[in-house]
Design a protein around this motif. Structure first.
Motif, PDB file in Angstrom:
ATOM      1  N   LEU A 312     -63.738  89.146  17.139  1.00 32.42           N
ATOM      2  CA  LEU A 312     -62.025  88.790  17.988  1.00 32.42           C
ATOM      3  C   LEU A 312     -61.107  88.839  17.250  1.00 32.42           C
ATOM      4  O   LEU A 312     -60.073  89.190  17.128  1.00 32.42           O
ATOM      5  CB  LEU A 312     -62.685  88.398  18.643  1.00 32.42           C
ATOM      6  CG  LEU A 312     -64.284  88.137  19.745  1.00 32.42           C
ATOM      7  CD1 LEU A 312     -64.684  87.172  20.771  1.00 32.42           C
ATOM      8  CD2 LEU A 312     -63.437  89.788  20.531  1.00 32.42           C
ATOM      9  N   THR A 313     -61.561  88.099  15.923  1.00 32.94           N
ATOM     10  CA  THR A 313     -60.198  87.001  15.500  1.00 32.94           C
ATOM     11  C   THR A 313     -59.924  88.002  14.042  1.00 32.94           C
ATOM     12  O   THR A 313     -59.402  87.318  13.678  1.00 32.94           O
ATOM     13  CB  THR A 313     -60.731  85.744  15.071  1.00 32.94           C
ATOM     14  OG1 THR A 313     -61.949  85.704  14.147  1.00 32.94           O
ATOM     15  CG2 THR A 313     -61.105  84.670  16.124  1.00 32.94           C
ATOM     16  N   ARG A 319     -56.268  96.960  16.841  1.00 35.19           N
ATOM     17  CA  ARG A 319     -56.114  96.404  18.329  1.00 35.19           C
ATOM     18  C   ARG A 319     -55.020  95.136  16.900  1.00 35.19           C
ATOM     19  O   ARG A 319     -55.967  95.061  15.642  1.00 35.19           O
ATOM     20  CB  ARG A 319     -56.794  95.894  18.957  1.00 35.19           C
ATOM     21  CG  ARG A 319     -58.078  95.236  18.440  1.00 35.19           C
ATOM     22  CD  ARG A 319     -58.691  94.247  19.470  1.00 35.19           C
ATOM     23  NE  ARG A 319     -59.823  93.893  18.871  1.00 35.19           N
ATOM     24  CZ  ARG A 319     -60.579  92.963  17.582  1.00 35.19           C
ATOM     25  NH1 ARG A 319     -59.373  92.417  17.142  1.00 35.19           N
ATOM     26  NH2 ARG A 319     -61.904  92.823  17.462  1.00 35.19           N
ATOM     27  N   ARG A 320     -54.525  94.289  17.193  1.00 34.25           N
ATOM     28  CA  ARG A 320     -54.709  92.696  16.286  1.00 34.25           C
ATOM     29  C   ARG A 320     -54.857  92.022  16.624  1.00 34.25           C
ATOM     30  O   ARG A 320     -55.773  92.187  17.478  1.00 34.25           O
ATOM     31  CB  ARG A 320     -52.760  92.525  17.237  1.00 34.25           C
ATOM     32  CG  ARG A 320     -51.893  93.206  16.673  1.00 34.25           C
ATOM     33  CD  ARG A 320     -50.294  93.124  17.014  1.00 34.25           C
ATOM     34  NE  ARG A 320     -50.327  91.609  16.281  1.00 34.25           N
ATOM     35  CZ  ARG A 320     -49.466  91.791  15.471  1.00 34.25           C
ATOM     36  NH1 ARG A 320     -49.046  92.594  14.453  1.00 34.25           N
ATOM     37  NH2 ARG A 320     -49.486  89.934  14.570  1.00 34.25           N
ATOM     38  N   PRO A 321     -55.599  90.694  15.724  1.00 34.86           N
ATOM     39  CA  PRO A 321     -56.812  90.056  15.212  1.00 34.86           C
ATOM     40  C   PRO A 321     -56.144  88.966  17.136  1.00 34.86           C
ATOM     41  O   PRO A 321     -54.898  88.783  17.369  1.00 34.86           O
ATOM     42  CB  PRO A 321     -56.751  88.319  14.646  1.00 34.86           C
ATOM     43  CG  PRO A 321     -55.001  89.386  14.069  1.00 34.86           C
ATOM     44  CD  PRO A 321     -54.529  90.899  14.305  1.00 34.86           C
ATOM     45  N   MET A 322     -56.980  88.660  17.434  1.00 28.34           N
ATOM     46  CA  MET A 322     -57.022  87.377  18.986  1.00 28.34           C
ATOM     47  C   MET A 322     -56.991  86.263  18.439  1.00 28.34           C
ATOM     48  O   MET A 322     -57.283  86.309  17.256  1.00 28.34           O
ATOM     49  CB  MET A 322     -58.633  88.065  19.119  1.00 28.34           C
ATOM     50  CG  MET A 322     -58.307  87.320  20.620  1.00 28.34           C
ATOM     51  SD  MET A 322     -59.834  87.165  22.112  1.00 28.34           S
ATOM     52  CE  MET A 322     -59.731  89.039  22.560  1.00 28.34           C
ATOM     53  N   THR A 324     -57.443  82.228  18.007  1.00 34.25           N
ATOM     54  CA  THR A 324     -58.216  81.851  18.216  1.00 34.25           C
ATOM     55  C   THR A 324     -58.815  80.789  19.509  1.00 34.25           C
ATOM     56  O   THR A 324     -60.117  80.509  19.584  1.00 34.25           O
ATOM     57  CB  THR A 324     -58.632  80.607  16.778  1.00 34.25           C
ATOM     58  OG1 THR A 324     -57.011  79.781  16.530  1.00 34.25           O
ATOM     59  CG2 THR A 324     -58.319  81.785  15.257  1.00 34.25           C
ATOM     60  N   LYS A 326     -57.918  82.332  22.054  1.00 36.81           N
ATOM     61  CA  LYS A 326     -58.605  82.737  23.627  1.00 36.81           C
ATOM     62  C   LYS A 326     -60.084  83.828  23.142  1.00 36.81           C
ATOM     63  O   LYS A 326     -60.539  83.818  24.034  1.00 36.81           O
ATOM     64  CB  LYS A 326     -57.796  84.308  23.739  1.00 36.81           C
ATOM     65  CG  LYS A 326     -58.122  85.056  24.181  1.00 36.81           C
ATOM     66  CD  LYS A 326     -57.146  86.275  24.268  1.00 36.81           C
ATOM     67  CE  LYS A 326     -57.819  87.340  25.279  1.00 36.81           C
ATOM     68  NZ  LYS A 326     -56.348  88.532  25.000  1.00 36.81           N
ATOM     69  N   ALA A 327     -60.614  84.211  21.417  1.00 40.61           N
ATOM     70  CA  ALA A 327     -61.682  83.871  20.697  1.00 40.61           C
ATOM     71  C   ALA A 327     -62.503  83.072  21.666  1.00 40.61           C
ATOM     72  O   ALA A 327     -63.820  83.167  21.654  1.00 40.61           O
ATOM     73  CB  ALA A 327     -61.769  83.835  19.675  1.00 40.61           C
ATOM     74  N   MET A 330     -63.857  83.881  25.191  1.00 42.46           N
ATOM     75  CA  MET A 330     -64.340  84.093  25.276  1.00 42.46           C
ATOM     76  C   MET A 330     -65.538  83.942  24.832  1.00 42.46           C
ATOM     77  O   MET A 330     -66.381  84.768  25.679  1.00 42.46           O
ATOM     78  CB  MET A 330     -64.163  85.667  24.656  1.00 42.46           C
ATOM     79  CG  MET A 330     -62.976  85.878  24.923  1.00 42.46           C
ATOM     80  SD  MET A 330     -62.033  88.205  24.609  1.00 42.46           S
ATOM     81  CE  MET A 330     -63.670  89.002  25.215  1.00 42.46           C
TER      82      MET A 330
END
Length: 364
Positions: A312-313, A319-322, A324, A326-327, A330
């Motif tokens: 995710l990060t 996609r771009r990294p999410m 932290t 938000k990760a 999730m």
């Protein structure tokens, strides 16, 4: 070249016994005639004998008290003691042996018998020392070999990890970041007293050091799928999922080839369970076996959190990294569905440390 004679200390309050003993022994040994237990203990501060002949019946400290004092001090407790006594009862002999004496000779003693007893016991002591030296040498050899094996194991594993990273260049330093995440999870899990019975049965160093093999099977996945600059089609995703089974088969093959010598090696066992379990989900919807709950090996449940958080990060071609935070949400929202609820709770406690790793290892 002359051999230095061994030191015998003869402790007896009877002057005649001391004289007879010295005359009997001095042709073969360096003899110290000593008239009391107190003087003997004082002399030990300056001279260590190879063997002690100790009378039991003495004024002041008797023989039992003297040997008890000997056994209390580490530097003296291995000195062999033969009791000399006029007592012939079984109880006295048993008491002396239970206190640590190696033999028992009755007075008046026969000179040839005494000499033979001393010779035999000194040989036993020498053989024991040789055995201890051999064991120490063997332990040192095993330690050196173990160090070499671990060094080779880590070198090979790091090379394999580099190969996986080279093949799957889109994931950056995924293998090494997940290893850091695992260590944080493991330390906090132990600190919180979760799964301690199982974790205490592990070689924790082997668990952490084996984790880079979790994606070993990706070496067999096509470049067109592994490095596709976009989302995978359902068919491509099914092909990608095969990396789990391929990795497990490869590790199991290594275990089989190691045979009896290292067939039960915990490093390989952890690697296989991590590789096989890190895409399983707590609710049974994962792959490749659809395992559910604690049927998923703990190794896989731990890696699942580290693996997903890093995915995710991290940067992906599609996609771009999410962020932290938000990760983190999730992972926490996947508690009880994707992730072991107990471990998801542990993750929440170290999420800030996960974020620090992600930032320090992130792409510029």
């Amino acid at each position: 070249m002359s051999v230095e004679r061994k030191i015998i200390m003869l402790v007896d309050d009877n002057a005649t016994n001391l004289e007879v003993g010295r005359n009997t022994l001095e042709s073969l040994y360096r003899v110290y005639p000593i008239p009391s237990g107190d003087i003997f203990l004082d002399l030990l501060e300056h001279v260590l004998p190879d063997l002690v002949l100790l009378d039991i019946e003495m004024p002041g400290m008797n023989g039992y008290e003297v040997i008890a004092a000997l056994k209390k001090k580490p530097k003296w407790k291995e000195i062999p003691v033969i009791f000399l006594t006029a007592r012939a009862d079984e109880g006295s002999e048993l008491k002396g042996l239970s206190l640590g004496a190696i033999d028992y000779v009755s007075k008046p003693f026969s000179a040839p018998l005494l000499l033979k007893r001393i010779e035999n016991n000194l040989q036993i002591v020498e053989h024991k020392k040789q055995l201890q030296d051999f064991n120490a040498s063997l332990e040192n050899m095993v330690a050196q070999k173990t160090f070499q094996v671990v060094k080779l194991q880590n070198s090979i594993m790091n090379t394999v990890a580099d190969l996986i990273e080279f093949r799957d260049y889109t994931t950056g330093s995924h293998i090494f970041r997940t290893q850091k995440y695992l260590k944080l999870l493991l330390e906090k899990t132990l600190e919180e007293g979760i799964y301690t019975e199982e974790l205490f049965s592990w070689n924790l160093e082997h668990f952490i050091s084996s984790s880079p093999l979790h994606d070993l099977g990706k070496l067999a996945i096509s470049d067109s799928i592994l490095n596709k600059p976009g989302k995978l089609t359902p068919e491509e995703f099914e092909a990608m999922k095969k990396h789990v089974e391929i990795g497990v088969r490869a590790i199991r093959k290594i275990e089989e080839n190691m045979g009896g010598e290292l067939g039960g090696n915990s490093f390989l066992r952890h690697a296989r369970l991590i590789a096989g379990g890190h895409h399983e989900k707590w609710d049974g919807s994962g792959y490749p076996l659809g395992l559910q709950g604690t049927d998923i090996p703990l190794e896989g449940r731990l890696m699942a959190i580290a693996d997903v958080y890093d995915a995710l990060t991290s940067v992906r071609p599609y996609r771009r990294p999410m962020p932290t935070d938000k990760a983190r949400k999730m992972i926490e929202s996947g508690s009880g569905t994707h992730f072991d609820p107990s471990l998801a709770h542990i993750f929440s406690k170290v999420a800030d440390m996960f974020a620090a790793v992600a930032r320090s290892e992130s792409y510029n």
